[in-house]
Every structure is written in structure tokens, then in C-alpha cells.
Write a protein that holds these residues in place. Structure first.
Motif, PDB file in Angstrom:
ATOM      1  N   LYS A   3      42.302  41.610  26.902  1.00 50.92           N
ATOM      2  CA  LYS A   3      42.075  40.189  26.653  1.00 50.92           C
ATOM      3  C   LYS A   3      43.143  39.591  25.742  1.00 50.92           C
ATOM      4  N   ALA A  41      38.896  44.883  30.765  1.00 51.92           N
ATOM      5  CA  ALA A  41      38.411  43.723  30.002  1.00 51.92           C
ATOM      6  C   ALA A  41      38.011  44.161  28.601  1.00 51.92           C
ATOM      7  N   THR A  42      38.981  44.715  27.904  1.00 52.13           N
ATOM      8  CA  THR A  42      38.791  45.191  26.535  1.00 52.13           C
ATOM      9  C   THR A  42      39.528  44.241  25.597  1.00 52.13           C
ATOM     10  N   ILE A 100      33.904  41.513  38.361  1.00 49.40           N
ATOM     11  CA  ILE A 100      32.935  42.608  38.491  1.00 49.40           C
ATOM     12  C   ILE A 100      33.026  43.279  39.854  1.00 49.40           C
ATOM     13  N   TYR A 105      27.253  33.135  34.579  1.00 51.14           N
ATOM     14  CA  TYR A 105      27.393  32.382  33.339  1.00 51.14           C
ATOM     15  C   TYR A 105      26.288  31.345  33.284  1.00 51.14           C
ATOM     16  N   THR A 109      39.579  50.363  36.087  1.00 58.25           N
ATOM     17  CA  THR A 109      40.601  49.404  36.501  1.00 58.25           C
ATOM     18  C   THR A 109      41.403  49.949  37.677  1.00 58.25           C
ATOM     19  N   SER A 162      39.726  36.357  34.964  1.00 59.94           N
ATOM     20  CA  SER A 162      39.178  37.262  33.954  1.00 59.94           C
ATOM     21  C   SER A 162      37.817  37.804  34.348  1.00 59.94           C
ATOM     22  N   GLU A 163      37.489  38.952  33.761  1.00 58.96           N
ATOM     23  CA  GLU A 163      36.128  39.491  33.816  1.00 58.96           C
ATOM     24  C   GLU A 163      35.590  39.686  35.222  1.00 58.96           C
ATOM     25  N   ARG A 184      32.899  37.344  39.859  1.00 57.90           N
ATOM     26  CA  ARG A 184      32.807  37.301  38.404  1.00 57.90           C
ATOM     27  C   ARG A 184      31.336  37.295  38.017  1.00 57.90           C
ATOM     28  N   PRO A 185      31.015  37.574  36.755  1.00 56.31           N
ATOM     29  CA  PRO A 185      29.610  37.641  36.345  1.00 56.31           C
ATOM     30  C   PRO A 185      28.936  36.267  36.298  1.00 56.31           C
TER      31      PRO A 185
END
Length: 154
Positions: free
Chosen positions: A96, A91-92, A115, A128, A21, A112-113, A125-126
Motif C-alpha cells: 500500500k 495488500a500489506t 479479492i 464497502y 499474490t 486496490s484490494e 473487490r470487497p
């Protein structure tokens, strides 16, 4: 303006997710401050101070933060966040739990989330539902957010 990173720890050991982070915060640019909220967490504060790029460590050592319940920690973070351009947390489970409450208290969007950090206001972001999400930026509150995947991918 400085960036606030919320340290992930168990009141005894600083989690490696905090280092990731801090690395993300460094890509945004600016001074990096780390908040360690817990009980008997002085050693965590000392460990956080040794992280490369960290210019300041804030330690909130109180029995109320012992279990890092979001009901107790989120108001602390929200109060501090007013002096920062960004607030980041791993993002644990804890991150969260805290950040949605902090975002609600501050009436801001949460991204959120992530990368990757492309710039101070653009994040990757990742994927989806097999569809890559486009890079997203914070937007004024509206019914549609540029960070929400299209309905066909949900």
C-alpha cells in the motif's frame, strides 16, 4: 507480456502474502517474475525462485532498500514496470506504500484490494458499506472511475 510480483519480506523471510499474490498473477496468465528488493535478501530470492509458477526472480540487493521505504523502492518498481503488463503486490503496508507511488510515476490507474481475478482486465473487490462493489476494469483516466463505489455508499 509478463507479470511483475513484488515480494513481501523482512530481508530474512518471504511472507506468505507473496504466495497469494503469485496465485493471483497465475490467474491473469503469462510469465510471472518476482522482484525482491531489500538488503542482504539473497535467501529471499532463492525462496521466491521455488514458488510454483515463477519463471524469473529479480533481486535488487542494496542498502537503500533495507527498510523498503517507498521513496527508494517505488522508482525501482516503476522503472521495471514498463516491461510488464501488470504489477502486483500484496495488500500489506508495504504494498500500500509502493503501488500508489508507482501508479503515479507511470500515470496509470491502480486497482486496490482485489479479492478475485476474473480475467486479465477484470477484478473483484470487497464489499464497502454493505454494498457489493461491481467487478472493475482499468479505464482511461477520467473524473469517474468504474472502480469507485457510488457516492451513496461512501
Amino acid at each position: 507480456m509478463a507479470i511483475l510480483v513484488i515480494a513481501e519480506h523482512n530481508n530474512a523471510v518471504l511472507a506468505a502474502a507473496t504466495l497469494n499474490t503469485v496465485a493471483a498473477a497465475a490467474k491473469i496468465g503469462g510469465d510471472i517474475h518476482v522482484l525482491v528488493a531489500g538488503s542482504g535478501c539473497g535467501a529471499i530470492g532463492e525462496a521466491a525462485a521455488k514458488i510454483e509458477g515463477v519463471s524469473k526472480v529479480l533481486v535488487a540487493d542494496d542498502a537503500a532498500y533495507a527498510n523498503q521505504l517507498p521513496e527508494n523502492v517505488a522508482p525501482l518498481i516503476a522503472d521495471l514496470a514498463k516491461s510488464y503488463s501488470h504489477v502486483l503486490a500484496p495488500a500489506t503496508t508495504n504494498g500500500k506504500n509502493f503501488l500508489p507511488r508507482v501508479a503515479a510515476l507511470l500515470d496509470v490507474d491502480q486497482i486496490s484490494e482485489i479479492i478475485a481475478v476474473e480475467s486479465a482486465d477484470t477484478f473483484k473487490r470487497p464489499i464497502y458499506a454493505a454494498m457489493p462493489s461491481p467487478p472493475c476494469s482499468p479505464a482511461p483516466r477520467s473524473r469517474s472511475s468504474p472502480c469507485v463505489p457510488p457516492a451513496s455508499t461512501r
